[in-house]
Design an enzyme around this catalytic site. Structure first.
Site, mmCIF file in Angstrom:
data_model
loop_
_atom_site.group_PDB
_atom_site.id
_atom_site.type_symbol
_atom_site.label_atom_id
_atom_site.label_comp_id
_atom_site.label_asym_id
_atom_site.label_seq_id
_atom_site.Cartn_x
_atom_site.Cartn_y
_atom_site.Cartn_z
ATOM 1 N N CYS A 21 19.335 30.005 35.957
ATOM 2 C CA CYS A 21 18.201 29.304 35.668
ATOM 3 C C CYS A 21 17.374 30.091 34.482
ATOM 4 O O CYS A 21 18.054 30.803 33.677
ATOM 5 C CB CYS A 21 17.510 29.930 37.005
ATOM 6 S SG CYS A 21 16.889 31.517 37.191
ATOM 7 N N CYS A 24 17.029 33.611 34.111
ATOM 8 C CA CYS A 24 18.446 34.186 33.630
ATOM 9 C C CYS A 24 18.376 34.228 31.878
ATOM 10 O O CYS A 24 18.656 35.430 31.431
ATOM 11 C CB CYS A 24 19.369 33.601 34.163
ATOM 12 S SG CYS A 24 19.617 33.554 36.092
ATOM 13 N N ASP A 421 14.564 8.576 -2.465
ATOM 14 C CA ASP A 421 14.960 8.516 -3.794
ATOM 15 C C ASP A 421 15.806 7.215 -4.070
ATOM 16 O O ASP A 421 16.204 6.658 -3.079
ATOM 17 C CB ASP A 421 16.359 9.531 -3.970
ATOM 18 C CG ASP A 421 16.897 9.275 -5.550
ATOM 19 O OD1 ASP A 421 16.345 9.400 -6.316
ATOM 20 O OD2 ASP A 421 18.208 9.372 -5.269
ATOM 21 N N ASP A 619 20.103 12.413 -2.125
ATOM 22 C CA ASP A 619 21.548 12.983 -1.868
ATOM 23 C C ASP A 619 21.835 14.323 -1.709
ATOM 24 O O ASP A 619 23.280 14.666 -1.808
ATOM 25 C CB ASP A 619 22.569 12.472 -3.313
ATOM 26 C CG ASP A 619 21.826 12.928 -4.513
ATOM 27 O OD1 ASP A 619 21.201 14.177 -4.513
ATOM 28 O OD2 ASP A 619 22.166 12.576 -5.800
ATOM 29 N N ASP A 623 18.160 16.071 -5.628
ATOM 30 C CA ASP A 623 17.100 15.949 -4.874
ATOM 31 C C ASP A 623 16.532 17.089 -4.083
ATOM 32 O O ASP A 623 15.719 17.199 -3.354
ATOM 33 C CB ASP A 623 17.012 14.700 -4.021
ATOM 34 C CG ASP A 623 17.262 13.376 -4.905
ATOM 35 O OD1 ASP A 623 16.390 13.301 -5.480
ATOM 36 O OD2 ASP A 623 17.971 12.415 -4.396
#
Length: 732
Positions: A21, A24, A421, A619, A623
């Site tokens: 759970c 834990c 871009d 790209d 950029d």
């Protein structure tokens, strides 16, 4: 499995066994963060893995810390796919045996509904219930004991306490013989254990489906490669492959590495890597990607990347990282889980005391307390977020969308502005012939002569003319005496005609009058296109215009973004005329032209300062500043290192519509997280008070608790029905 990063920091992944759970998971994280050198620890309950970051990490020390917390731990195999908790093969059989022993205990209740009063003898009830309690339910006692040793609680402790109380009460009622016909509750404890075991097994099966994307990618790795060394071909294990090896790839085989074709021609199916269904042509010089399937031809390729450095390996790591990470929304769950089990034990104690004081019936009081312990399962809370993230990122990867981490997923769903871009993102990034305007004759002749002059040239404009001629099915006349004129153009003789092809300066140099097409030429140049002129001696034959071709998918991508309520911005280093022309064709809202990379980042920052959540699409190389400045960076391309490290999302093929799909899967995944958390909280917020007020018996509580976990995982798995291009429809 440890990988070094900057500043001598490291990342180590461990598989953790025994977690049931969210409590834990929190305890494992707390234990690991107490280890010297550990900077952070993040548990993924759905995969039972923990990612530890820090300096000078000692795996043995980390494993010991997990074991002290009451769990098992080990380092995963390097190529092992993340899978759900492994359970013994006998688990379905154990559950079947539990059901067979439990059904007779339920029979009196079922018969009572039909008006038949019948009860099993107490000793038979005890014989049926005891193996369920102490054999089938042994795992709950083991886990609960470990939790107590670690001075903490978990879901198994709640189940062990609740069922033991019901079993013990039944034993007391039977052996104590307080009064004839005392009601026994053996069926309650047996039913709860059977239902919880069944629920956990169903949950495990469902969780395994969330990791199918990883297992599918792992299966793309071939085990051997056929290598040509010193003219001799031999099959070797993939692990023995070296960079620079010449690898023979036969038709129908999976490509074992990344490399470049040096002999042969074929097509490759790269759909599992890029989401692109059409085969990709592979000729000499083309790049091949490990994991793709070679088509009809025999290829010889030189290995450029192997093992962990291949595109496939990086994709697997990206998906694993995304599935291992926690979304910011998970912090709320962690805070709740930290106090959940102690709070439930306290509520159960208050319930017992309250009912005992109210009516003096301590057996009824105990049953209501048992119901509180059983209904309160934090499993659903712990699974709500990771299962949705795993399903969402997995299905996205199948379509060539790599979402780097859970934070990227969470940010992406709230994007209000997308900045593109231009070159290579919205356009193809290479020139194409946009117009052929003859001064004399026809367009066909003009194109045929221009293509003939430039045969064999590698200049981008020459390739554009050649492509147009091939598309038109032209057979070109041979050119002789071809001369490249630096900075001006080219000269050649075709069919005895001395032709010049180049810019206006070349025409002026040879006394060619451009007046007949000057106005059209100026208009083309104002729109950002490049113009070339073809002349026969001093006689103008015509004009050719070149532009960066729009990707056919770009307009649809922009339209879908607008339909989703997202504004679009274009950032370009081109002149304003060219930028505006492209933007007008696409319907983009805002244009910034002649912008340097640093200027793009400044524009992104200004948009964010206005309160917009901005995604930048580029790209991933030139950029990079803008990608880093945006709330979420989206890299176009084939998964280069720069793209993957700079951007939160990588689109594995250059289709801008994938961005819309990425936003759509993000929104749907986030919607699933909210739905899961809502239902997980509802089960507890409604179920615990109902149990405390005596409105739920332990059997119904056990069924509801099991159902809550299974329903959360099943709801997340609905994301697997998502298909690319479905943005705008209802969430899966």
């Amino acid at each position: 499995m440890t990988t070094m990063t900057m500043q001598d920091a490291a990342e180590t992944t461990l598989e953790v066994g025994g977690m049931t759970c969210a409590s834990c998971a929190g305890r494992v994280e707390k234990a690991l963060r107490a280890v010297p050198g550990v900077q952070g620890a993040t548990v993924n309950l759905a995969t039972e893995k923990v990612l530890i970051t820090g300096a000078a990490l000692d795996p043995a020390q980390l494993i010991a810390a997990v074991e002290r917390a009451g769990y098992s731990a080990n380092a995963p195999a390097e190529v092992a796919a993340p899978v759900a908790p492994r359970r013994g093969l006998s688990e379905p059989m154990e559950i079947a045996i539990a059901a067979a022993l439990t059904i007779p205990l339920l029979a009196p209740m079922l018969l009572a509904a039909a008006g038949i009063d019948w009860m099993l003898p107490a000793w038979i009830q005890w014989l049926l219930a005891t193996p369920v309690q102490f054999w089938i339910g042994a795992r709950f006692y083991r886990s609960a004991w470990k939790a107590l040793l670690a001075r903490s609680g978990n879901m198994d402790l709640l189940v062990a306490l609740g069922t033991s109380a019901a079993y013990g009460l039944s034993l007391y009622q039977w052996l104590g013989q307080q009064h004839h016909g005392a009601h026994l509750y053996f069926e309650a404890s047996a039913v709860v254990i059977t239902l919880v075991r069944l629920g956990k097994w169903l949950e495990t099966r469902a969780k395994r489906q969330t990791t199918e994307a990883i297992r599918a990618l792992q299966s793309l790795r071939p085990e051997t490669a056929r290598v040509r060394r010193n003219g001799v071909e031999s099959d070797i294990p993939i692990s023995k492959l070296k960079v620079g090896d010449e690898v023979v790839i036969r038709p129908g085989e999976r490509i074992p590495m990344d490399g470049d074709v040096i002999e042969g021609a074929s097509h490759a199916d790269e759909s599992m890597l890029t989401g692109e269904s059409l085969p990709v042509s592979k000729t000499v010089g083309a790049r091949v990607i490990g994991g793709a399937v070679n088509g009809e031809g025999l290829l010889l390729a030189r290995a450029s990347a192997i093992g962990a450095e291949t595109v496939l390996a990086r994709i697997i790591r990206a998906v694993e990282d995304a599935q291992a990470a926690k979304a910011p929304i998970q912090r709320l769950v962690d805070k709740v889980s930290a106090v959940f089990v102690p709070a439930i034990v306290l509520i159960a104690l208050v319930t017992f005391i309250g009912w005992w004081l109210a009516n003096g019936d301590w057996s009824a009081a105990l049953l209501n307390a048992v119901a509180v312990l059983v209904i309160a399962c934090p499993c659903a809370l712990g699974l709500a977020t990771p299962t949705a993230i795993m399903a969402g990122t997995g299905v996205a990867a199948r379509y060539g969308i790599l979402i780097k981490d859970a934070e990227a997923l969470e940010l992406l769903h709230g994007v209000t502005v997308v900045a593109f871009d231009k070159t290579g993102t919205l356009t193809a990034g290479k020139p194409r012939l946009t117009a052929t305007v003859p001064a004399h004759g026809d367009q066909h002749t003009l194109l045929a002569l221009a293509a003939a002059v430039q045969q064999g040239s590698e200049h981008p404009l020459a390739r554009a003319v050649g492509d147009a001629a091939r598309e038109a099915g032209m057979t070109l006349a041979p050119a002789v005496g071809t001369r490249a004129l630096a900075g001006l153009g080219v000269a050649a003789t075709v069919d005895g005609r001395a032709l010049l092809l180049g810019n206006a300066a070349l025409m002026r140099q040879h006394g060619v009058d451009l007046a007949a097409l000057a106005v059209q030429g100026q208009a083309r140049e104002a729109a950002g296109e490049t113009v070339s002129w073809l002349a026969d001696g001093t006689r103008l034959l015509g004009m050719l215009a070149f532009g960066d071709a729009l990707k056919p998918e770009s307009r649809q991508a922009v339209e879908r973004l607008h339909a989703a309520g997202i504004r679009t911005v274009m950032l370009s280093g081109d002149n304003p005329g060219s930028a505006r022309h492209i933007a007008d064709q696409l319907g983009i809202d805002e244009v910034h032209a002649q912008v340097l990379p640093e200027g793009k980042a400044a524009i992104i920052a200004a948009l964010r300062a206005k309160g917009e959540r901005v995604a930048m699409v580029g790209d991933g190389i030139n950029d990079a500043p803008a990608l880093a400045a945006a709330d979420i960076g989206v890299a176009m391309g084939s998964g280069t290192d720069v793209a993957m490290h700079t951007a939160g999302v990588t689109l594995m093929r250059g289709d801008p519509r994938l961005l819309v799909d990425a936003i759509d899967i993000s929104r749907r995944t986030y919607s699933k997280i909210r739905q899961n958390l809502f239902w997980a909280f509802v089960f507890n917020v409604i179920g615990v008070p109902l149990a405390a007020f005596g409105l739920l018996n332990p059997m119904i509580a056990g069924a509801a608790m099991a159902f809550s976990s299974v329903s959360v995982v099943s709801n997340a798995l609905l994301l697997k029905r998502w298909v690319a291009g479905s943005a705008g429809g209802d969430a899966a």
